[in-house]
Design a protein around this motif. Structure first.
Motif, PDB file in Angstrom:
ATOM      1  N   ARG A  19       0.815  -1.219   0.000  1.00  0.00           N
ATOM      2  CA  ARG A  19       0.000   0.000   0.000  1.00  0.00           C
ATOM      3  C   ARG A  19       0.848   1.268   0.000  1.00  0.00           C
ATOM      4  NH1 ARG A  19      -1.945   4.209  -0.137  1.00  0.00           N
ATOM      5  NH2 ARG A  19      -3.907   4.967   0.690  1.00  0.00           N
ATOM      6  N   TYR A  20       1.943   1.271   0.762  1.00  0.00           N
ATOM      7  CA  TYR A  20       2.688   2.512   0.974  1.00  0.00           C
ATOM      8  C   TYR A  20       4.134   2.507   0.476  1.00  0.00           C
ATOM      9  CZ  TYR A  20      -1.144   3.642   4.155  1.00  0.00           C
ATOM     10  OH  TYR A  20      -2.370   3.897   4.685  1.00  0.00           O
ATOM     11  N   GLY A  21       4.751   1.359   0.353  1.00  0.00           N
ATOM     12  CA  GLY A  21       6.187   1.258   0.134  1.00  0.00           C
ATOM     13  C   GLY A  21       6.753   2.035  -1.035  1.00  0.00           C
ATOM     14  N   LYS A  22       6.062   2.047  -2.155  1.00  0.00           N
ATOM     15  CA  LYS A  22       6.603   2.713  -3.347  1.00  0.00           C
ATOM     16  C   LYS A  22       6.683   4.226  -3.201  1.00  0.00           C
ATOM     17  CE  LYS A  22       5.440  -0.955  -6.458  1.00  0.00           C
ATOM     18  NZ  LYS A  22       4.581  -1.478  -7.493  1.00  0.00           N
ATOM     19  N   THR A  23       5.947   4.783  -2.262  1.00  0.00           N
ATOM     20  CA  THR A  23       5.952   6.239  -2.064  1.00  0.00           C
ATOM     21  C   THR A  23       6.897   6.681  -0.958  1.00  0.00           C
ATOM     22  OG1 THR A  23       4.117   6.220  -0.484  1.00  0.00           O
ATOM     23  CG2 THR A  23       3.555   6.385  -2.833  1.00  0.00           C
ATOM     24  N   TRP A  24       7.488   5.738  -0.237  1.00  0.00           N
ATOM     25  CA  TRP A  24       8.340   6.079   0.885  1.00  0.00           C
ATOM     26  C   TRP A  24       9.669   6.674   0.453  1.00  0.00           C
ATOM     27  CZ3 TRP A  24       7.506   0.779   3.624  1.00  0.00           C
ATOM     28  CH2 TRP A  24       6.307   0.818   4.347  1.00  0.00           C
ATOM     29  N   SER A  25      10.154   7.574   1.279  1.00  0.00           N
ATOM     30  CA  SER A  25      11.503   8.125   1.107  1.00  0.00           C
ATOM     31  C   SER A  25      12.514   7.069   1.551  1.00  0.00           C
ATOM     32  CB  SER A  25      11.655   9.379   1.977  1.00  0.00           C
ATOM     33  OG  SER A  25      11.623   9.016   3.357  1.00  0.00           O
ATOM     34  N   ASP A  26      13.782   7.345   1.316  1.00  0.00           N
ATOM     35  CA  ASP A  26      14.825   6.423   1.777  1.00  0.00           C
ATOM     36  C   ASP A  26      14.790   6.263   3.285  1.00  0.00           C
ATOM     37  OD1 ASP A  26      15.713   5.913  -0.796  1.00  0.00           O
ATOM     38  OD2 ASP A  26      17.339   7.370  -0.696  1.00  0.00           O
ATOM     39  N   GLU A  27      14.517   7.335   3.993  1.00  0.00           N
ATOM     40  CA  GLU A  27      14.432   7.277   5.460  1.00  0.00           C
ATOM     41  C   GLU A  27      13.268   6.385   5.898  1.00  0.00           C
ATOM     42  OE1 GLU A  27      12.955  10.515   8.467  1.00  0.00           O
ATOM     43  OE2 GLU A  27      15.076  10.886   8.015  1.00  0.00           O
ATOM     44  N   GLU A  28      12.151   6.493   5.217  1.00  0.00           N
ATOM     45  CA  GLU A  28      10.993   5.657   5.553  1.00  0.00           C
ATOM     46  C   GLU A  28      11.263   4.194   5.200  1.00  0.00           C
ATOM     47  OE1 GLU A  28       7.333   8.808   5.112  1.00  0.00           O
ATOM     48  OE2 GLU A  28       8.355   8.141   3.286  1.00  0.00           O
ATOM     49  N   LEU A  29      11.978   3.952   4.113  1.00  0.00           N
ATOM     50  CA  LEU A  29      12.373   2.580   3.783  1.00  0.00           C
ATOM     51  C   LEU A  29      13.311   2.023   4.849  1.00  0.00           C
ATOM     52  CD1 LEU A  29      12.940   2.843  -0.070  1.00  0.00           C
ATOM     53  CD2 LEU A  29      11.091   1.625   1.094  1.00  0.00           C
ATOM     54  N   ASP A  30      14.203   2.858   5.364  1.00  0.00           N
ATOM     55  CA  ASP A  30      15.094   2.437   6.452  1.00  0.00           C
ATOM     56  C   ASP A  30      14.274   2.015   7.669  1.00  0.00           C
ATOM     57  OD1 ASP A  30      17.304   3.093   4.897  1.00  0.00           O
ATOM     58  OD2 ASP A  30      17.696   4.990   5.941  1.00  0.00           O
ATOM     59  N   TRP A  31      13.246   2.799   7.993  1.00  0.00           N
ATOM     60  CA  TRP A  31      12.365   2.489   9.129  1.00  0.00           C
ATOM     61  C   TRP A  31      11.734   1.116   8.931  1.00  0.00           C
ATOM     62  CZ3 TRP A  31       7.193   1.306   9.436  1.00  0.00           C
ATOM     63  CH2 TRP A  31       6.600   1.366  10.695  1.00  0.00           C
ATOM     64  N   PHE A  32      11.190   0.885   7.748  1.00  0.00           N
ATOM     65  CA  PHE A  32      10.525  -0.387   7.466  1.00  0.00           C
ATOM     66  C   PHE A  32      11.517  -1.544   7.507  1.00  0.00           C
ATOM     67  CE2 PHE A  32       8.758  -3.648   4.626  1.00  0.00           C
ATOM     68  CZ  PHE A  32       7.543  -3.859   5.268  1.00  0.00           C
ATOM     69  N   GLU A  33      12.679  -1.318   6.954  1.00  0.00           N
ATOM     70  CA  GLU A  33      13.713  -2.355   6.956  1.00  0.00           C
ATOM     71  C   GLU A  33      14.092  -2.739   8.386  1.00  0.00           C
ATOM     72  OE1 GLU A  33      17.025  -3.176   3.637  1.00  0.00           O
ATOM     73  OE2 GLU A  33      17.041  -1.192   4.523  1.00  0.00           O
ATOM     74  N   THR A  34      14.160  -1.774   9.265  1.00  0.00           N
ATOM     75  CA  THR A  34      14.447  -2.047  10.679  1.00  0.00           C
ATOM     76  C   THR A  34      13.266  -2.759  11.330  1.00  0.00           C
ATOM     77  OG1 THR A  34      15.881  -0.105  10.793  1.00  0.00           O
ATOM     78  CG2 THR A  34      15.097  -0.985  12.881  1.00  0.00           C
ATOM     79  N   LEU A  35      12.047  -2.311  11.014  1.00  0.00           N
ATOM     80  CA  LEU A  35      10.838  -2.925  11.578  1.00  0.00           C
ATOM     81  C   LEU A  35      10.772  -4.408  11.260  1.00  0.00           C
ATOM     82  CD1 LEU A  35       8.005  -2.400  12.982  1.00  0.00           C
ATOM     83  CD2 LEU A  35       7.114  -2.371  10.638  1.00  0.00           C
ATOM     84  N   ILE A  36      11.040  -4.778  10.011  1.00  0.00           N
ATOM     85  CA  ILE A  36      10.858  -6.184   9.638  1.00  0.00           C
ATOM     86  C   ILE A  36      11.952  -7.099  10.170  1.00  0.00           C
ATOM     87  CG2 ILE A  36       9.368  -5.675   7.678  1.00  0.00           C
ATOM     88  CD1 ILE A  36      11.718  -6.175   5.815  1.00  0.00           C
ATOM     89  N   GLU A  37      12.916  -6.538  10.844  1.00  0.00           N
ATOM     90  CA  GLU A  37      13.901  -7.358  11.556  1.00  0.00           C
ATOM     91  C   GLU A  37      13.342  -7.840  12.898  1.00  0.00           C
ATOM     92  OE1 GLU A  37      16.799  -8.550  10.477  1.00  0.00           O
ATOM     93  OE2 GLU A  37      16.372  -7.571   8.568  1.00  0.00           O
ATOM     94  N   GLU A  38      12.261  -7.217  13.349  1.00  0.00           N
ATOM     95  CA  GLU A  38      11.642  -7.593  14.623  1.00  0.00           C
ATOM     96  C   GLU A  38      10.805  -8.861  14.447  1.00  0.00           C
ATOM     97  OE1 GLU A  38      12.211  -5.939  17.524  1.00  0.00           O
ATOM     98  OE2 GLU A  38      13.541  -4.584  16.423  1.00  0.00           O
ATOM     99  N   GLN A  39      10.436  -9.460  15.557  1.00  0.00           N
ATOM    100  CA  GLN A  39       9.602 -10.662  15.530  1.00  0.00           C
ATOM    101  C   GLN A  39       8.188 -10.316  15.060  1.00  0.00           C
ATOM    102  OE1 GLN A  39      10.636 -13.873  16.293  1.00  0.00           O
ATOM    103  NE2 GLN A  39      12.649 -12.888  16.279  1.00  0.00           N
ATOM    104  N   ASP A  40       7.613 -11.192  14.255  1.00  0.00           N
ATOM    105  CA  ASP A  40       6.269 -10.955  13.732  1.00  0.00           C
ATOM    106  C   ASP A  40       5.235 -10.764  14.841  1.00  0.00           C
ATOM    107  OD1 ASP A  40       7.289 -11.177  11.206  1.00  0.00           O
ATOM    108  OD2 ASP A  40       6.511 -13.193  10.848  1.00  0.00           O
ATOM    109  N   VAL A  41       5.338 -11.552  15.898  1.00  0.00           N
ATOM    110  CA  VAL A  41       4.362 -11.424  16.983  1.00  0.00           C
ATOM    111  C   VAL A  41       4.419 -10.039  17.614  1.00  0.00           C
ATOM    112  CG1 VAL A  41       4.163 -13.879  17.481  1.00  0.00           C
ATOM    113  CG2 VAL A  41       5.893 -12.528  18.657  1.00  0.00           C
TER     114      VAL A  41
END
Length: 88
Positions: free
Chosen positions: A32-54
């Motif tokens: 939904r959002y990824g293609k519109t994100w800035s590099d900083e926002e992509l960094d945030w998401f990349e860090t988020l997905i390193e966390e546990q899914d639960v």
């Protein structure tokens, strides 16, 4: 790595979490959002997905407090859960 390669890599990681629920939640958010994100926002998401899914899912539905590093507009958008499209 160029932006398109990074987006493809993140999309794969977002949609291959290990459970269908996490795939829909995390992958749907990225779609939904990824293609519109800035590099900083992509960094945030990349860090988020390193966390546990639960943990990620618990933050999204308000069952656990969101860690300070993930607070902000992106987490607020994630917590709306209005991007999830479950095929029937």
């Amino acid at each position: 790595m160029d932006r398109e390669t990074r987006l493809r890599r993140l999309a794969f990681r977002a949609w291959h979490r290990g459970t269908r629920e996490a795939d829909y939640m995390i992958g749907g958010f990225f779609d939904r959002y990824g293609k519109t994100w800035s590099d900083e926002e992509l960094d945030w998401f990349e860090t988020l997905i390193e966390e546990q899914d639960v943990d990620i899912m618990a933050w999204a539905i308000g069952k656990q407090p969101v860690p300070e590093q993930f607070e902000g507009p992106q987490m607020q958008a994630f917590q709306k859960l209005d991007f999830i499209n479950i095929p029937r």
